[in-house]
Design an enzyme around this catalytic site. Structure first.
Site, mmCIF file in Angstrom:
data_model
loop_
_atom_site.group_PDB
_atom_site.id
_atom_site.type_symbol
_atom_site.label_atom_id
_atom_site.label_comp_id
_atom_site.label_asym_id
_atom_site.label_seq_id
_atom_site.Cartn_x
_atom_site.Cartn_y
_atom_site.Cartn_z
ATOM 1 N N ALA A 78 0.654 -0.745 0.039
ATOM 2 C CA ALA A 78 -0.271 -0.039 -0.041
ATOM 3 C C ALA A 78 0.927 1.348 0.478
ATOM 4 C CB ALA A 78 -0.537 -0.428 0.709
ATOM 5 N N GLN A 80 0.537 3.298 1.758
ATOM 6 C CA GLN A 80 1.582 4.062 3.617
ATOM 7 C C GLN A 80 2.114 2.853 4.063
ATOM 8 O OE1 GLN A 80 1.736 6.234 5.211
ATOM 9 N NE2 GLN A 80 1.478 7.941 3.380
ATOM 10 N N SER A 81 2.631 1.894 3.181
ATOM 11 C CA SER A 81 2.784 0.560 3.867
ATOM 12 C C SER A 81 4.376 0.617 4.118
ATOM 13 C CB SER A 81 3.419 -0.282 2.524
ATOM 14 O OG SER A 81 4.091 -1.410 3.120
ATOM 15 N N ASN A 82 3.840 0.381 6.285
ATOM 16 C CA ASN A 82 5.652 -0.044 6.388
ATOM 17 C C ASN A 82 6.700 -0.931 5.972
ATOM 18 O OD1 ASN A 82 4.174 1.608 8.874
ATOM 19 N ND2 ASN A 82 3.262 0.112 8.911
ATOM 20 N N VAL A 84 7.032 -1.823 2.927
ATOM 21 C CA VAL A 84 8.222 -1.299 1.793
ATOM 22 C C VAL A 84 8.712 -0.186 2.050
ATOM 23 C CG1 VAL A 84 7.088 0.444 -0.247
ATOM 24 C CG2 VAL A 84 6.062 -2.106 0.018
#
Ligand SMILES: *Cc1c(COP(=O)(O)O)cnc(C)c1O
Length: 343
Positions: A78, A80-82, A84
């Site tokens: 996403a 806001q992926s942590n 990534v």
């Protein structure tokens, strides 16, 4: 019991997390809820670009990437992926290139709001960003990532892909087998037994590693998985499948019973990335009672689950109840609009 050092030692591992993470008492919350045995495993403090549960998982993905001499790591998630963000940080730390694919998984975010938090950190880390318009199709996201990898290969690069889909080996779960061992040692040092673990259950990698890890180490404590992405009727079978995949990967035989898999979707609010009133209340409770900074997508839902189960008397009173703080702090800033402006 199998020799777990031998089982785990077969998998190459990169080391960049700050481990072991602290186990801290939550006595203010415990007083409020009538429990004297609440603890938090601070996996928000794993380091690596502001911490979180993906650091432990990435140690094994990057271990594999280095073992096959990859020069570029690819990941999808996403906006806001942590995961990534921590992947980008790990790549930088190890001197590898990184290309990230960001999916539009959460609709209805205010204009510009998605540009802060994790996305800002991705840009600061200086990795190449691809956008993917679909948010709920793991196979399509993985296929597009493979297409990007093929392009890198055609130019003479050596890409390593971290897949999203549940048909790929759950390598990252080994990081949570490690964490299960740490938690058992943590509570042992306090002279306590382990009563239960409470965690967010998303891709199910964390849940799978913790549950399989406990059983591998001969511990029968329950792992309560609080759904953050899917309803229980989909999530529980996913967790069980991932446990079977992990057992197969380890070659340890079946250690997890079907009945060991427990999830609740009572705290899912409106679905992935959507916060309900209970979600926001959990964020305020965590901050005000325990100075824990929680996020609306993952940890606040898990924390709401911990509080809800405590109020129902559904948590054990004996032994330590360990809430795993899986991180997510940077994502909180993308949700500032959920609070009314201060007067
Ligand atoms: C990814 C994530 C989770 C969920 O972990 P899974 O291993 O995907 O189930 C929980 N909390 C935070 C902060 C995360 O980034």
């Amino acid at each position: 019991m199998p020799d777990t050092d031998v089982l785990l030692g077969r998998f190459p591992k990169a080391a960049f997390s700050h481990l072991p993470t602290p186990l801290a008492a939550m006595s203010n919350l415990g007083r409020e809820l009538g429990y004297s045995n609440l603890f938090v495993k601070r996996d928000d403090l794993t380091g690596l670009g502001m911490g979180g549960n993906k650091a432990r998982q990435l140690e094994y993905y990057f271990g594999a990437a280095l073992a096959e001499d990859a020069d570029t790591v690819l990941i999808t998630g996403a906006v806001q992926s942590n995961f990534v963000r921590q992947c980008a940080a790990a790549a930088r730390k190890l001197g590898l290139d990184c290309e990230i694919q960001l999916e539009n998984r959460v609709g209805g975010m205010p204009e510009g709001q998605e540009k802060v938090g994790n996305y800002l950190l991705d840009r600061l880390l200086g990795v190449k960003v691809h956008h993917f318009p679909i948010g709920e199709d793991e196979a399509a996201a993985d296929a597009n990532l493979e297409a990007i990898a093929a392009g890198i290969r055609a130019r003479g690069g050596r890409p390593y892909v971290i897949h999203l889909g549940a048909e790929h080996a759950p390598l990252g779960a080994l990081g949570y087998v490690d964490c299960a061992r740490e938690i058992i040692a943590d509570v042992d040092r306090l002279g306590l037994a382990l009563g239960a673990i409470v965690t967010a259950s998303g891709s199910a990698i964390t849940h799978t590693g913790l549950l399989t890890g406990l059983r591998l180490f001969g511990n029968e404590a329950p792992v309560f998985g609080v759904c953050v992405r899917r309803k229980s009727d989909i999530q529980s079978p996913r967790v069980l499948k991932r446990c079977r995949d992990l057992e197969a990967m380890l070659g340890a035989g079946a250690v997890v019973a079907d009945s060991d898999v427990w999830t609740s979707d009572a705290y899912l609010a409106g679905g992935y990335g959507k916060a309900g009133t209970e979600t926001l209340a959990a964020i305020e409770t965590g901050a005000r009672l325990e100075t824990l900074i929680l996020d609306p997508v993952y940890t606040a839902k898990a924390f709401a689950g911990l509080i809800g189960m405590a109020r129902q008397g559904a948590l054990p009173k004996n032994g330590a109840v360990v809430f795993v703080h899986t991180g997510g702090g940077p994502g909180l800033f993308a949700y500032a609009h959920l609070w009314a402006p201060a007067a």
